[in-house]
Design a protein around this motif. Structure first.
Motif, mmCIF file in Angstrom:
data_model
loop_
_atom_site.group_PDB
_atom_site.id
_atom_site.type_symbol
_atom_site.label_atom_id
_atom_site.label_comp_id
_atom_site.label_asym_id
_atom_site.label_seq_id
_atom_site.Cartn_x
_atom_site.Cartn_y
_atom_site.Cartn_z
ATOM 1 N N ASN A 137 7.826 -6.563 -7.922
ATOM 2 C CA ASN A 137 6.744 -6.673 -8.901
ATOM 3 C C ASN A 137 5.413 -6.735 -8.166
ATOM 4 O OD1 ASN A 137 6.032 -7.150 -11.850
ATOM 5 N ND2 ASN A 137 4.945 -8.838 -10.876
ATOM 6 N N PHE A 138 4.445 -5.975 -8.667
ATOM 7 C CA PHE A 138 3.119 -5.920 -8.060
ATOM 8 C C PHE A 138 2.076 -6.511 -9.007
ATOM 9 C CE2 PHE A 138 5.323 -2.084 -6.357
ATOM 10 C CZ PHE A 138 5.333 -2.432 -5.009
ATOM 11 N N VAL A 139 1.117 -7.231 -8.443
ATOM 12 C CA VAL A 139 -0.018 -7.722 -9.234
ATOM 13 C C VAL A 139 -1.348 -7.235 -8.659
ATOM 14 C CG1 VAL A 139 1.221 -9.755 -10.052
ATOM 15 C CG2 VAL A 139 -0.199 -9.913 -7.983
ATOM 16 N N ASN A 140 -1.308 -6.594 -7.491
ATOM 17 C CA ASN A 140 -2.526 -6.037 -6.902
ATOM 18 C C ASN A 140 -2.189 -4.820 -6.063
ATOM 19 O OD1 ASN A 140 -1.970 -6.918 -4.077
ATOM 20 N ND2 ASN A 140 -2.269 -8.980 -4.912
ATOM 21 N N ALA A 141 -3.222 -4.137 -5.590
ATOM 22 C CA ALA A 141 -3.044 -2.894 -4.833
ATOM 23 C C ALA A 141 -3.065 -3.104 -3.333
ATOM 24 C CB ALA A 141 -4.137 -1.901 -5.221
ATOM 25 N N THR A 142 -3.241 -4.350 -2.886
ATOM 26 C CA THR A 142 -3.455 -4.619 -1.462
ATOM 27 C C THR A 142 -2.297 -5.328 -0.776
ATOM 28 O OG1 THR A 142 -4.484 -6.748 -1.981
ATOM 29 C CG2 THR A 142 -5.940 -4.819 -1.854
ATOM 30 N N GLY A 143 -1.620 -6.203 -1.506
ATOM 31 C CA GLY A 143 -0.589 -7.032 -0.894
ATOM 32 C C GLY A 143 -1.061 -8.432 -0.570
ATOM 33 N N LYS A 150 0.819 -1.213 0.000
ATOM 34 C CA LYS A 150 0.000 0.000 0.000
ATOM 35 C C LYS A 150 0.855 1.266 0.000
ATOM 36 C CE LYS A 150 -3.953 -2.269 2.194
ATOM 37 N NZ LYS A 150 -3.466 -3.556 2.698
ATOM 38 N N MET A 151 2.165 1.144 0.275
ATOM 39 C CA MET A 151 3.049 2.289 0.109
ATOM 40 C C MET A 151 3.083 2.709 -1.361
ATOM 41 S SD MET A 151 6.116 1.010 2.629
ATOM 42 C CE MET A 151 7.298 2.199 2.038
ATOM 43 N N MET A 152 3.145 1.727 -2.260
ATOM 44 C CA MET A 152 3.129 2.057 -3.679
ATOM 45 C C MET A 152 1.737 2.478 -4.140
ATOM 46 S SD MET A 152 4.602 2.628 -6.502
ATOM 47 C CE MET A 152 6.274 1.954 -6.529
ATOM 48 N N THR A 153 0.692 1.850 -3.588
ATOM 49 C CA THR A 153 -0.668 2.295 -3.900
ATOM 50 C C THR A 153 -0.826 3.764 -3.515
ATOM 51 O OG1 THR A 153 -1.457 0.049 -3.453
ATOM 52 C CG2 THR A 153 -3.105 1.783 -3.576
ATOM 53 N N SER A 154 -0.334 4.125 -2.336
ATOM 54 C CA SER A 154 -0.373 5.528 -1.905
ATOM 55 C C SER A 154 0.426 6.411 -2.851
ATOM 56 C CB SER A 154 0.191 5.665 -0.489
ATOM 57 O OG SER A 154 -0.595 4.968 0.450
ATOM 58 N N TYR A 155 1.588 5.937 -3.258
ATOM 59 C CA TYR A 155 2.453 6.733 -4.136
ATOM 60 C C TYR A 155 1.733 7.080 -5.436
ATOM 61 C CZ TYR A 155 6.714 8.479 -6.311
ATOM 62 O OH TYR A 155 7.648 9.300 -6.902
ATOM 63 N N VAL A 156 1.056 6.095 -6.015
ATOM 64 C CA VAL A 156 0.337 6.339 -7.269
ATOM 65 C C VAL A 156 -0.822 7.309 -7.046
ATOM 66 C CG1 VAL A 156 -1.035 5.278 -9.102
ATOM 67 C CG2 VAL A 156 1.014 4.124 -8.258
ATOM 68 N N VAL A 157 -1.580 7.113 -5.966
ATOM 69 C CA VAL A 157 -2.695 8.016 -5.669
ATOM 70 C C VAL A 157 -2.170 9.427 -5.414
ATOM 71 C CG1 VAL A 157 -4.620 8.508 -4.120
ATOM 72 C CG2 VAL A 157 -4.093 6.144 -4.739
ATOM 73 N N PHE A 158 -1.084 9.552 -4.659
ATOM 74 C CA PHE A 158 -0.492 10.869 -4.410
ATOM 75 C C PHE A 158 -0.069 11.528 -5.726
ATOM 76 C CE2 PHE A 158 1.143 9.702 0.139
ATOM 77 C CZ PHE A 158 -0.180 9.673 0.573
ATOM 78 N N SER A 159 0.463 10.735 -6.636
ATOM 79 C CA SER A 159 0.885 11.269 -7.935
ATOM 80 C C SER A 159 -0.301 11.846 -8.695
ATOM 81 C CB SER A 159 1.552 10.173 -8.771
ATOM 82 O OG SER A 159 2.720 9.690 -8.156
ATOM 83 N N GLU A 160 -1.438 11.139 -8.644
ATOM 84 C CA GLU A 160 -2.646 11.613 -9.319
ATOM 85 C C GLU A 160 -3.158 12.905 -8.676
ATOM 86 O OE1 GLU A 160 -4.385 10.155 -12.112
ATOM 87 O OE2 GLU A 160 -2.327 9.391 -12.226
ATOM 88 N N LEU A 161 -3.091 12.979 -7.367
ATOM 89 C CA LEU A 161 -3.509 14.198 -6.675
ATOM 90 C C LEU A 161 -2.598 15.367 -7.029
ATOM 91 C CD1 LEU A 161 -4.298 12.653 -3.170
ATOM 92 C CD2 LEU A 161 -5.961 13.828 -4.624
ATOM 93 N N ARG A 204 0.439 0.328 -13.520
ATOM 94 C CA ARG A 204 0.921 1.667 -13.171
ATOM 95 C C ARG A 204 1.873 1.594 -11.978
ATOM 96 N NH1 ARG A 204 -0.970 7.046 -12.625
ATOM 97 N NH2 ARG A 204 0.866 8.186 -11.862
ATOM 98 N N MET A 205 1.556 0.757 -11.009
ATOM 99 C CA MET A 205 2.441 0.582 -9.863
ATOM 100 C C MET A 205 3.823 0.112 -10.309
ATOM 101 S SD MET A 205 -0.300 -1.318 -7.326
ATOM 102 C CE MET A 205 0.786 -1.505 -5.899
ATOM 103 N N ASN A 206 3.859 -0.828 -11.232
ATOM 104 C CA ASN A 206 5.138 -1.358 -11.715
ATOM 105 C C ASN A 206 5.908 -0.330 -12.538
ATOM 106 O OD1 ASN A 206 5.034 -3.948 -10.525
ATOM 107 N ND2 ASN A 206 3.607 -4.637 -12.101
ATOM 108 N N GLN A 207 5.188 0.534 -13.244
ATOM 109 C CA GLN A 207 5.864 1.607 -13.965
ATOM 110 C C GLN A 207 6.573 2.549 -12.994
ATOM 111 O OE1 GLN A 207 2.625 3.332 -16.187
ATOM 112 N NE2 GLN A 207 2.820 1.900 -17.907
ATOM 113 N N GLU A 208 5.888 2.894 -11.921
ATOM 114 C CA GLU A 208 6.499 3.754 -10.915
ATOM 115 C C GLU A 208 7.664 3.046 -10.227
ATOM 116 O OE1 GLU A 208 6.096 6.799 -10.536
ATOM 117 O OE2 GLU A 208 4.106 7.321 -11.262
ATOM 118 N N ALA A 209 7.501 1.757 -9.963
ATOM 119 C CA ALA A 209 8.576 0.986 -9.328
ATOM 120 C C ALA A 209 9.837 1.006 -10.183
ATOM 121 C CB ALA A 209 8.115 -0.452 -9.092
#
Length: 412
Positions: free
Chosen positions: A189-195, A96-107, A175-180
């Motif tokens: 590598n991420f396959v979901n937003a939750t872990g 969820k650190m990366m999920t937050s990162y993507v959401v923060f980027s959109e904001l 999108r998470m993997n692009q940011e990673a």
């Protein structure tokens, strides 16, 4: 750094020479006891200097009950303690650190607003694991979902945000993997937003530290959500699972995680006396053990190390000659602030910076281009190396300037 034994012997020699040149009475000249006494007295004066011990190295780091862990300085990037830092492990809710990162980027980009309402799908509502207690087909503001994801670690909130931004959780994972990749998370590598567990969903302790630094650096205001101890939604008060927020006032984030496969995980960030440290604990056997492990690592780092800024990014470190340009000189420096982390209370004279700049620099020169390097050493041990860049552009000089400099270079 002065050699204390050399200083001691040299001082003694000078003092004896002074004695020999000093006029003494015949009675004193016939007795060597005066010289011996003077030498012994001088030796006693310098004995504390001669016997001064070099600075002690930091003691061994604390024993930590976890499968892997890491302690990193935020400013310098120095790794102070590590074990199994590059071992592939499931991240659990550290995801969820990366999920937050993507959401923060959109904001930050203006593609999303905190007040924007998100429709809670049945999939989000049914997602297993930790929950924010959302209700299907209701509309919930982004800011509430962020608190639910960060504070309560709600899987339902994570999926709802992913679907709102990308239309589908799997697309959001891309999108998470692009940011990673952009951030340099080379073993993640991420396959979901939750872990939630998946064989193709993995990370390392080192990558989680890099991600934590990026969250703080790129979104300093939004990052403050990670310090919230509790919040209330649907008349249910929910508490942050990071127990260090209550036990250590220097701690201001970041995220906990747990699954059977991952064990108990924690990325913790703390700030004290001008330093900021991040600890990563993976695969501990309980909430208590991950909390104590992180706390021990942070205490060790703050107690036995200190961080210094040697150079300011964009500031002039030196001015060097330029050939065939409209200007005869070029200002050079480093792109970003340059920090080092060293054992506490080390003498500044033990730190040395050596800058090497190209011997021949000719125009045209583009601002930001690399023209050398700077090496920072501690007691002759290389700590880090950074490129030295041009801090300004220098266009070519006129025809006569170039011709004149060509002649000068011939004899240079």
């Amino acid at each position: 750094m002065y050699n204390v034994h050399f200083v001691f012997l040299l001082s003694c020699r000078v003092f004896v020479l002074m004695l020999k040149s000093y006029p003494m009475s015949p009675s004193c000249q016939n007795h060597s006891s005066f010289s011996v006494l003077a030498f012994v007295t001088l030796a006693m004066l310098f004995l504390p200097v001669a016997m001064a011990s070099p600075p002690l190295a930091p003691p061994s780091p604390p024993s930590v009950g976890a499968g892997g862990y890491l302690l990193m300085d935020y400013y310098s990037g120095s790794v102070l303690v590590d074990k199994n830092t590059d071992k592939r492990v499931p991240p659990a809710s550290l995801t969820k650190m990366m999920t937050s990162y993507v959401v923060f980027s959109e904001l930050k980009a203006g593609n999303l607003t905190p007040e924007e309402e998100v429709l809670i799908s049945e999939k989000a509502w049914r997602t297993p694991g930790s929950r924010t207690f959302l209700e299907v087909n209701t509309h919930v503001p982004v800011e509430i979902l962020l608190k639910g994801m960060i504070v309560q670690s709600g899987n339902d909130a994570s999926v709802a945000l992913a679907e709102h931004i990308a239309g589908d959780e799997a697309v959001f994972a891309q999108r998470m993997n692009q940011e990673a990749k952009r951030l340099g998370l080379t073993r993640t590598n991420f396959v979901n937003a939750t872990g939630l567990p998946d064989d193709n969903h993995y990370t390392t302790a080192r990558d989680m530290a890099i991600l934590g630094i990026a969250l703080i650096r790129d979104f300093p205001e939004l990052y403050k959500l990670h310090a919230i101890k509790s919040y209330e939604y649907n008349n249910i008060k929910q508490f942050n699972r990071n127990k260090l927020l209550w036990r250590d006032e220097s701690v201001d984030g970041i995220k906990t995680g747990h699954t059977e496969a991952a064990g108990y995980c924690l990325v913790a960030a703390a700030r004290k006396d001008g330093m900021r440290l991040l600890s990563v604990v993976m695969d501990a056997d309980s909430v208590k053990s991950r909390t104590e492990a992180a706390r021990s690592l942070l205490r060790y780092g703050f107690r036995f190390f200190e961080t210094h800024r040697l150079y300011t990014g964009g500031a002039v470190i030196s001015t060097v000659p330029v050939w065939k340009g409209k200007s005869d000189t070029l200002e050079v420096g480093v792109k970003d602030d340059l920090y080092i982390t060293v054992p506490a209370r080390r003498q500044e004279s033990a730190i040395r910076a050596d800058m090497q700049v190209n011997a021949l620099i000719t125009a045209p020169i583009t601002e930001g281009k690399v023209y050398g390097k700077i090496r920072v050493l501690l007691d002759d041990e290389l700590l880090l190396e950074r490129p030295v860049i041009a801090l300004q552009s220098v266009p070519e000089g006129g025809m006569w300037k170039k011709a004149f400099d060509s002649i000068r270079l011939y004899f240079h």
